[in-house]
Motif scaffolding. Structure first.
Motif, PDB file in Angstrom:
ATOM      1  N   HIS A 120       0.803  -1.233   0.000  1.00  0.00           N
ATOM      2  CA  HIS A 120       0.000   0.000   0.000  1.00  0.00           C
ATOM      3  C   HIS A 120       0.833   1.278   0.000  1.00  0.00           C
ATOM      4  N   ALA A 121       1.877   1.388  -0.776  1.00  0.00           N
ATOM      5  CA  ALA A 121       2.660   2.635  -0.749  1.00  0.00           C
ATOM      6  C   ALA A 121       1.717   3.815  -0.948  1.00  0.00           C
ATOM      7  N   ILE A 122       1.777   4.754  -0.032  1.00  0.00           N
ATOM      8  CA  ILE A 122       0.823   5.861  -0.041  1.00  0.00           C
ATOM      9  C   ILE A 122       1.551   7.188  -0.176  1.00  0.00           C
ATOM     10  N   PRO A 123       0.839   8.247  -0.626  1.00  0.00           N
ATOM     11  CA  PRO A 123       1.519   9.531  -0.770  1.00  0.00           C
ATOM     12  C   PRO A 123       2.066  10.013   0.581  1.00  0.00           C
ATOM     13  N   PRO A 124       3.067  10.904   0.541  1.00  0.00           N
ATOM     14  CA  PRO A 124       3.859  11.171   1.743  1.00  0.00           C
ATOM     15  C   PRO A 124       3.334  12.224   2.714  1.00  0.00           C
ATOM     16  N   THR A 125       2.324  12.997   2.338  1.00  0.00           N
ATOM     17  CA  THR A 125       2.056  14.229   3.087  1.00  0.00           C
ATOM     18  C   THR A 125       1.755  14.023   4.570  1.00  0.00           C
ATOM     19  N   GLN A 163       3.069   8.993   6.917  1.00  0.00           N
ATOM     20  CA  GLN A 163       2.597   7.732   7.505  1.00  0.00           C
ATOM     21  C   GLN A 163       3.048   6.483   6.740  1.00  0.00           C
ATOM     22  N   GLY A 164       3.881   6.642   5.705  1.00  0.00           N
ATOM     23  CA  GLY A 164       4.278   5.478   4.895  1.00  0.00           C
ATOM     24  C   GLY A 164       4.919   4.395   5.731  1.00  0.00           C
ATOM     25  N   LYS A 206      -6.322  -8.291   6.916  1.00  0.00           N
ATOM     26  CA  LYS A 206      -6.259  -7.421   5.739  1.00  0.00           C
ATOM     27  C   LYS A 206      -7.359  -6.348   5.799  1.00  0.00           C
ATOM     28  N   ASP A 207      -8.573  -6.733   6.188  1.00  0.00           N
ATOM     29  CA  ASP A 207      -9.672  -5.754   6.227  1.00  0.00           C
ATOM     30  C   ASP A 207      -9.386  -4.667   7.255  1.00  0.00           C
ATOM     31  N   MET A 208      -8.858  -5.104   8.409  1.00  0.00           N
ATOM     32  CA  MET A 208      -8.580  -4.145   9.478  1.00  0.00           C
ATOM     33  C   MET A 208      -7.461  -3.184   9.059  1.00  0.00           C
ATOM     34  N   ARG A 209      -6.434  -3.716   8.409  1.00  0.00           N
ATOM     35  CA  ARG A 209      -5.328  -2.884   7.964  1.00  0.00           C
ATOM     36  C   ARG A 209      -5.764  -1.960   6.818  1.00  0.00           C
ATOM     37  N   GLN A 210      -6.568  -2.514   5.893  1.00  0.00           N
ATOM     38  CA  GLN A 210      -7.012  -1.711   4.744  1.00  0.00           C
ATOM     39  C   GLN A 210      -7.849  -0.516   5.215  1.00  0.00           C
ATOM     40  N   GLU A 211      -8.694  -0.772   6.226  1.00  0.00           N
ATOM     41  CA  GLU A 211      -9.548   0.309   6.729  1.00  0.00           C
ATOM     42  C   GLU A 211      -8.686   1.465   7.242  1.00  0.00           C
ATOM     43  N   ARG A 212      -7.626   1.129   7.972  1.00  0.00           N
ATOM     44  CA  ARG A 212      -6.756   2.200   8.501  1.00  0.00           C
ATOM     45  C   ARG A 212      -5.968   2.874   7.377  1.00  0.00           C
ATOM     46  N   VAL A 213      -5.466   2.075   6.451  1.00  0.00           N
ATOM     47  CA  VAL A 213      -4.712   2.669   5.335  1.00  0.00           C
ATOM     48  C   VAL A 213      -5.630   3.600   4.527  1.00  0.00           C
ATOM     49  N   LYS A 256      -8.151   5.315   5.616  1.00  0.00           N
ATOM     50  CA  LYS A 256      -8.352   6.569   6.367  1.00  0.00           C
ATOM     51  C   LYS A 256      -7.116   7.457   6.268  1.00  0.00           C
ATOM     52  N   VAL A 257      -5.939   6.827   6.283  1.00  0.00           N
ATOM     53  CA  VAL A 257      -4.699   7.608   6.149  1.00  0.00           C
ATOM     54  C   VAL A 257      -4.639   8.243   4.761  1.00  0.00           C
ATOM     55  N   ILE A 258      -5.045   7.494   3.742  1.00  0.00           N
ATOM     56  CA  ILE A 258      -5.019   8.045   2.375  1.00  0.00           C
ATOM     57  C   ILE A 258      -5.990   9.234   2.273  1.00  0.00           C
ATOM     58  N   ALA A 259      -7.169   9.112   2.901  1.00  0.00           N
ATOM     59  CA  ALA A 259      -8.140  10.215   2.866  1.00  0.00           C
ATOM     60  C   ALA A 259      -7.544  11.453   3.563  1.00  0.00           C
ATOM     61  N   LEU A 260      -6.875  11.237   4.686  1.00  0.00           N
ATOM     62  CA  LEU A 260      -6.242  12.347   5.412  1.00  0.00           C
ATOM     63  C   LEU A 260      -5.140  12.972   4.558  1.00  0.00           C
ATOM     64  N   THR A 261      -4.372  12.098   3.896  1.00  0.00           N
ATOM     65  CA  THR A 261      -3.277  12.569   3.042  1.00  0.00           C
ATOM     66  C   THR A 261      -3.816  13.460   1.915  1.00  0.00           C
TER      67      THR A 261
END
Ligand SMILES: Cc1cc2nc3c(=O)[nH]c(=O)nc-3n(C[C@H](O)[C@H](O)[C@H](O)COP(=O)(O)OP(=O)(O)OC[C@H]3O[C@@H](n4cnc5c(N)ncnc54)[C@H](O)[C@@H]3O)c2cc1C
Length: 431
Positions: free
Chosen positions: A308-313, A316-317, A349-356, A358-363
C-alpha cells in the motif's frame, strides 16, 4: 489450511517493515529468516518523520529511547501563508494528547538500530540474495527461489520488499505502482543559512505560496540541518531517466528554482543557498488498492510499501508498515482450530485496509491544503482541504492500540487470546 502457529516464517526484504516484523515475530516466539538483496554495508540517505502510532510500536519493541535520542523531537508542522504568517498547525505528535512527540530521524539510524536488535536476538538474515519467484505453495508450506538459483522453504512467506515488490507479482499479478505526476525536489541545508541567528522561526514548516508548498523540516538532533523541498509536476521516467535527472544537478537546481520570485523571502533564501551535492528527488508513486494482500493459498502475504505505498504528506508510509508488521505478528501465534489462517488473514487485511484508507483520505486533505491558493480556498470551503479542528482530533491515528485490537478480535473467535510475556525485552536482551 494452516490451523496452528507457523514455526518458520520467511521474510523477503530487510527494510523497515521486514526488520520490524522479524523482531515482532521473535517477541511472539515465532522463528523467522530474513532475506535481503542489499549488502548490510549499503548506506541510505534522508530522514523520516515518525508519529506516535509508529513510536508506540517501536517503544514496545524496546527501540524508542535510543531512537529519540538520535533524532529531532517536535510536535507540529506550522502552515504559513505567502506573507509567512502562521495560519494553522498540524500535529505530528504531542506528549499530552498522543503520548509521544513526533520524531524526525535519519533512515540510516533507524535501520541500524533495527538491524542491531535483529542481531542481538540472533534472527538469521541472509544479505545479498535477491528473491526471484514462488515455486509452489500447498498445505505443507511455500517453496521459493532466488535469482542466483538457490531455493528455500517456509510455512509462510511475507513479502516486505517495498513499492516495486517482486512478491506482489505473485499475490496480485499485473498490479504496478502508479506515478502521481509529481516529483519532490529536496536539499539538505544548514538552518543558519536560511534563518538569521537569534530569529525565532517555526519549523517544521510548510509555506503555502502561489504555486504550492515549500517545506522545511529539521532533521538532525539539534535541528541545525534542515530538509528543504517542494514538489513539481514532471513526466514519468524509467529508472535510467530518474537516475539521469538526479545526476544532473544543474537541471535539478533550475527546476527547484522555477518561479523563485513567487516564493516568500525565507523560501527564496533557502533556494539561493542550495548545496548542490545534497539535491535529491522523490517521484511519488502509489500502489493501487489491492483486493488481497495474500495469495489464494494464503501462504504468501505482502505488507508495508509492497501492499500500500501511499503519498507522503501525512508522513505515515513507514508507520503503516510498522502497524502491518506488528499486527500480523500478533495474530499468527493465535492460529488454532477455531482460528485458521484464512479467517485470520481476511480479518487482518480488512482491518489494515480500513486504517490505510483513512490515512489516504487524510493525506488527500493535506495535499489539498498545499495546492495553489485559489484551488485551496475553494476546497477548504467544501471541507476537502485539511484545517485543524478539536484537540486530539488525530487520536484515531496516533492513539490506536493495534495489538490490543487484534487480541480483542481473537477473543471473539477463540475465547482466550495468548499474550506475549511482559518482560520480553528484558529476558531476551539481558539474558
Ligand atoms: C524520500 C522519502 C522520504 C520518506 N519520508 C517518510 C516519512 O517522513 N515518514 C514515513 O512514515 N514514511 C516516509 N517515506 C516512506 C517510507 O520510506 C516507506 O513507507 C518505508 O520505507 C516502507 O518500508 P518497507 O520496509 O515496506 O519498504 P522498503 O523500505 O522499500 O524496504 C524494502 C526492502 O526490500 C528489499 N528488497 C526489494 N526487493 C527484494 C528482493 N527481490 N529480494 C530481496 N530483498 C528485496 C529492499 O532492498 C529493501 O531493503 C519516505 C520515502 C521516501 C522515498
Amino acid at each position: 489450511m494452516l490451523s496452528a502457529p507457523p514455526s518458520r516464517v520467511a521474510i523477503i526484504g530487510a527494510g523497515l517493515s521486514g526488520l520490524t516484523l522479524a523482531i515482532a515475530l521473535h517477541r511472539q516466539g515465532i522463528a523467522c529468516h530474513l532475506y535481503e538483496l542489499r549488502d548490510p554495508t549499503t548506506s541510505t540517505s534522508g530522514a523520516l518523520m515518525l508519529s506516535p502510532n509508529a513510536l508506540r510500536i517501536l517503544d514496545t519493541l524496546g527501540l524508542y529511547k535510543q531512537l529519540s535520542s538520535q533524532g529531532y523531537n517536535f510536535e507540529t508542522i506550522a502552515f504559513k501563508n505567502s506573507e509567512e504568517v502562521t495560519t494553522d498547525r498540524y500535529y505530528l505528535g504531542n506528549e499530552k494528547l498522543y503520548q509521544y512527540k513526533a520524531l524526525r530521524v535519519y533512515r540510516q539510524v533507524l535501520l541500524t538500530e533495527l538491524r542491531a536488535m535483529v542481531d542481538q536476538l540472533h534472527i538469521p538474515v541472509t544479505y545479498g540474495l535477491k528473491f526471484s519467484h514462488i515455486i509452489s505453495e500447498d498445505d505443507n508450506g511455500v517453496s521459493f527461489a532466488f535469482v542466483d538459483g538457490s531455493r528455500a522453504s517456509a510455512d509462510i512467506l511475507v513479502g516486505a520488499d517495498g513499492i516495486h515488490s517482486t512478491v506482489r507479482k505473485y499475490v496480485a499479478p499485473g498490479v504496478e505502482p502508479k506515478y502521481s505526476g509529481q516529483v519532490a525536489i529536496t536539499c539538505a541545508i544548514q538552518k543558519s543559512k536560511i534563518i538569521p541567528e537569534g530569529v525565532d522561526y517555526d519549523m517544521p514548516v510548510a509555506i503555502h505560496g502561489k504555486h504550492g508548498a515549500f517545506v522545511m523540516a529539521p532533521q538532525d538532533i539539534d535541528g541545525s540541518e534542515v530538509l528543504a523541498g517542494t514538489q513539481r509536476a514532471w513526466p514519468e521516467q524509467d529508472r535510467a531517466g530518474w537516475d539521469a535527472l538526479l545526476a544532473d544537478k544543474e537541471k535539478l537546481l533550475a527546476l527547484f528554482r522555477t518561479n523563485i520570485e513567487d516564493w516568500p523571502a525565507t523560501a527564496q533564501t533557502a533556494l539561493n543557498n542550495v548545496p548542490e551535492n545534497t539535491l535529491s528527488i522523490w517521484p511519488y508513486y502509489v500502489v493501487p488498492k489491492l483486493e488481497r494482500w495474500y495469495s489464494p493459498g494464503k501462504r504468501v502475504i505482502i505488507l508495508g510499501d509492497a501492499a500500500h505505498a501511499i503519498p507522503p504528506t501525512a508522513g505515515q508510509g513507514a508507520s503503516q508498515g510498522f502497524e502491518d508488521s506488528f499486527t500480523l505478528a500478533a495474530i499468527l501465534p493465535q492460529l488454532g482450530a477455531n482460528l485458521p489462517l484464512d479467517t485470520a488473514l481476511v480479518y487482518w487485511k480488512d482491518m489494515r485496509q480500513e486504517r490505510v484508507d483513512k490515512v489516504i483520505a487524510l493525506t488527500l486533505q493535506l495535499n489539498n491544503s498545499r495546492l495553489p491558493q485559489a484551488e485551496r480556498e475553494k476546497l477548504e470551503k467544501d471541507g476537502k482541504a485539511w484545517q485543524s479542528g478539536d484537540a486530539g482530533e488525530l487520536g484515531w491515528l496516533y492513539n490506536a492500540l493495534v495489538e490490543e485490537d487484534v487480541l480483542a478480535w481473537v477473543k471473539t473467535k477463540t475465547k482466550v487470546a495468548r499474550t506475549c510475556p511482559v518482560d520480553w525485552i528484558t529476558s531476551k536482551l539481558v539474558g
